[in-house]
Structure formats: C-alpha cells, structure tokens
Scaffold this active site. Structure first.
Site, PDB file in Angstrom:
ATOM      1  N   ASP A  87       0.928  -1.231   0.019  1.00 59.35           N
ATOM      2  CA  ASP A  87      -0.057  -0.088  -0.077  1.00 59.35           C
ATOM      3  C   ASP A  87       1.066   1.288  -0.097  1.00 59.35           C
ATOM      4  OD1 ASP A  87       0.955  -0.599   2.483  1.00 59.35           O
ATOM      5  OD2 ASP A  87      -1.055  -0.727   3.563  1.00 59.35           O
TER       6      ASP A  87
ATOM      7  N   ASP B 298      -7.483  -2.195  14.165  1.00 55.86           N
ATOM      8  CA  ASP B 298      -8.951  -2.362  13.766  1.00 55.86           C
ATOM      9  C   ASP B 298      -8.995  -3.532  12.968  1.00 55.86           C
ATOM     10  OD1 ASP B 298      -7.865  -1.549  11.378  1.00 55.86           O
ATOM     11  OD2 ASP B 298      -8.996   0.193  11.043  1.00 55.86           O
TER      12      ASP B 298
HETATM   13  C1  GLP Z   1      -0.414   0.146   8.689  1.00 57.18           C
HETATM   14  C2  GLP Z   1       0.042  -0.414   7.312  1.00 57.18           C
HETATM   15  C3  GLP Z   1      -0.472  -1.942   7.526  1.00 57.18           C
HETATM   16  C4  GLP Z   1       0.358  -2.684   8.816  1.00 57.18           C
HETATM   17  C5  GLP Z   1      -0.308  -1.847  10.014  1.00 57.18           C
HETATM   18  C6  GLP Z   1       0.177  -2.361  11.472  1.00 57.18           C
HETATM   19  O1  GLP Z   1      -1.310   1.255   8.725  1.00 57.18           O
HETATM   20  N1  GLP Z   1      -0.712  -0.132   6.282  1.00 57.18           N
HETATM   21  O2  GLP Z   1       0.125  -2.846   6.415  1.00 57.18           O
HETATM   22  O3  GLP Z   1       0.271  -3.960   8.989  1.00 57.18           O
HETATM   23  O4  GLP Z   1      -0.700  -0.615   9.904  1.00 57.18           O
HETATM   24  O5  GLP Z   1       1.164  -1.540  11.735  1.00 57.18           O
HETATM   25  P1  GLP Z   1       2.237  -1.756  12.768  1.00 57.18           P
HETATM   26  O6  GLP Z   1       2.939  -3.164  12.232  1.00 57.18           O
HETATM   27  O7  GLP Z   1       3.204  -0.681  12.797  1.00 57.18           O
HETATM   28  O8  GLP Z   1       1.436  -2.172  13.983  1.00 57.18           O
END
Ligand code: GLP
Length: 259
Positions: A66, A135
């Site tokens: 993304d 979420d």
């Molecule tokens: C972000 C990304 C996701 C990721 C998630 C968790 O917004 N778009 O791909 O898995 O949030 O982030 P983190 O691994 O820092 O908890």
C-alpha cells in the site's frame, strides 16, 4: 484454517519467517515477495540482513501492499521511502524490481489497475508478509472492505490515522486516503504470512484467525486462503481460543513441512 505459530518474541518470529524467505529465494532466484510496512515486519527484514548476506539477490522482485495518496514519494514516511529504507537498501535489492503503488493524485484513477497488471505480469506474489492493524485491517483494507477487492483507493479510518500519527509531526499531516492491494489481491498470493506482536493486537488476531468471516473483520479473509501462516508472540496470541491446539500442532509438525 491458518496455521498459527506462537513464538517467544518478535526476534524469533523474524528468524522463522526469514528462514522461509531464504528457502524460497534459494528455490527461485527471482522470487516475488509481498512486502509490508509498519513496525511488525521489521524483525523479518532484520533477520534477512544476516541470512541473505553474501547471497545473490539481484533477481528478487517485490510488491508493497500500500501507499498513501498525495504524499510526496520523497517524504520520509511515504511507503516508497519506508520500503527503500527498511528493505531495499539494507538487503541490497534492485530498486527497479521493487514496486510500490503509485499514490500520485494525477494518475490515481488508473493506479490500482496498473498495479494489478504489474503483479499479474510478474506471475503473482510467492510469499506475502502481512501485519495487522488494531482495527483488523490488512494492507490498508479497513473494516468493510470486500473480500474480492482489488488494488484501489480507500479512506483511512480515524483509528488508523491516530495509530500512524506517531510517524508524522502531527495527526493533521497523516493523509486521509491510501491506495492498497485489495483483499482479493492479497488472497491470490501463494503463501500468506501474517505477523503480530503485543497485547494491542490480540483481538485483531483472534478475529482474523477464529472470528467469523466478515467484511467488518478484514483480517478474517485469511481464513479463505489455502496456505496462511500466522506468527504471533504470547501476548498477541492471548485471545486465541485454540492456542493449546496450535502449540501442539506446531510441536508435532513434520520437519520437512516448513511453515
Ligand atoms: C499500517 C499498514 C499495515 C500494517 C499496520 C500495522 O497502517 N498499512 O500494512 O500492517 O498498519 O502497523 P504496525 O505493524 O506498525 O503495528
């Protein structure tokens, strides 16, 4: 159902997943990796530094999940910059083979289709690394995303913007829109590896692995995949009803099977 592996800590998870990726690259020099951003996959990339050192990775290809819409790719927190900093440079990958969705506003109308085509032309993703949002989002597929969705623009929830505000000067700087591989796109990867650490992810993990299949729980899409592996620490596993069964299964897994 997904195979759940409960490990001692994030570093152990990183080693486990990195070993699988190295095996994949040994089998296929031009393997296609599905790359995730966020803090969760960092131990995998860290472990890969050591495990890939001295290996030829010039053919390895990659697709990020993304990107933010309208954020300059040169911005330190664009996912293009994050992937370059955390993955491409430390692992010595060829930047021309590593793709990130194009979040430029001018071309956004066809950026999703362009990305789908690029993944198809590459022959699909071999191993997709995934984190999970508090979420329940995977990629940036917020609750309500269709299980059949393809790469497209989504509106970030306020919760996700708050979670990600730590990377920006203020929450006002966090973009409201993103472009993300769809759940349908992610489900076409040949192997899904979802990682999660800490108590804050326990509910999202339980929903993804054991919850009902529901668009409001985007992570539950992994239950539709024939080869999904979920690697979690004890805290992230704390709400799994079948935790003992997962431990037993992994402890008795045939050595030849890998994850
Ligand atoms: C972000 C990304 C996701 C990721 C998630 C968790 O917004 N778009 O791909 O898995 O949030 O982030 P983190 O691994 O820092 O908890």
């Amino acid at each position: 159902m997904a195979e759940v592996v409960i490990v001692e800590n994030a570093a152990a998870a990183g080693e486990l997943v990195a070993a699988e990726i190295v095996e994949l690259i040994d089998r296929r020099a031009d393997a296609v990796l599905g790359l995730a951003t966020g803090s969760t996959p960092l131990p995998v990339y860290q472990a890969l530094r050591t495990r890939l050192a001295g290996r030829d990775v010039s053919q390895v290809r990659g697709f990020a999940l993304d990107e933010y819409v309208g954020l300059d790719p040169a911005h330190a927190e664009s996912y293009r910059s994050v992937i370059t900093r955390d993955v491409v440079e430390p692992l010595g990958l060829d930047p021309r083979r590593i793709h990130v969705p194009n979040g430029a506003a001018e071309t956004i109308q066809h950026a999703g289709d362009d990305y789908e085509t690029a993944i198809e032309v590459a022959g699909g993703v071999d191993l997709q690394i995934l984190g999970i949002g508090t979420d329940g989002h995977i990629g940036f597929n917020e609750p309500g995303s269709s299980f059949a969705s393809r790469t497209r623009v989504k509106t970030l929830t306020e919760q996700t913007r708050e979670d990600n505000a730590r990377f920006f000067d203020s929450i006002d700087d966090v973009p409201r829109h993103c472009i993300t591989q769809g759940l349908g796109t992610i489900l076409r990867a040949r192997h899904l590896v979802l990682l999660a650490f800490g108590e804050g992810k326990a509910q999202a993990v339980a929903d993804a692995v054991e919850g009902p299949l529901a668009a409001i729980l985007p992570g539950s899409a992994i239950q539709l995949h024939p080869h999904a592996t979920v690697v979690v620490d004890e805290a992230a596993a704390s709400r799994l009803k079948l935790a003992d069964y997962y431990r037993y299964t992994f402890a008795n897994k045939p050595a030849w099977q890998g994850i």
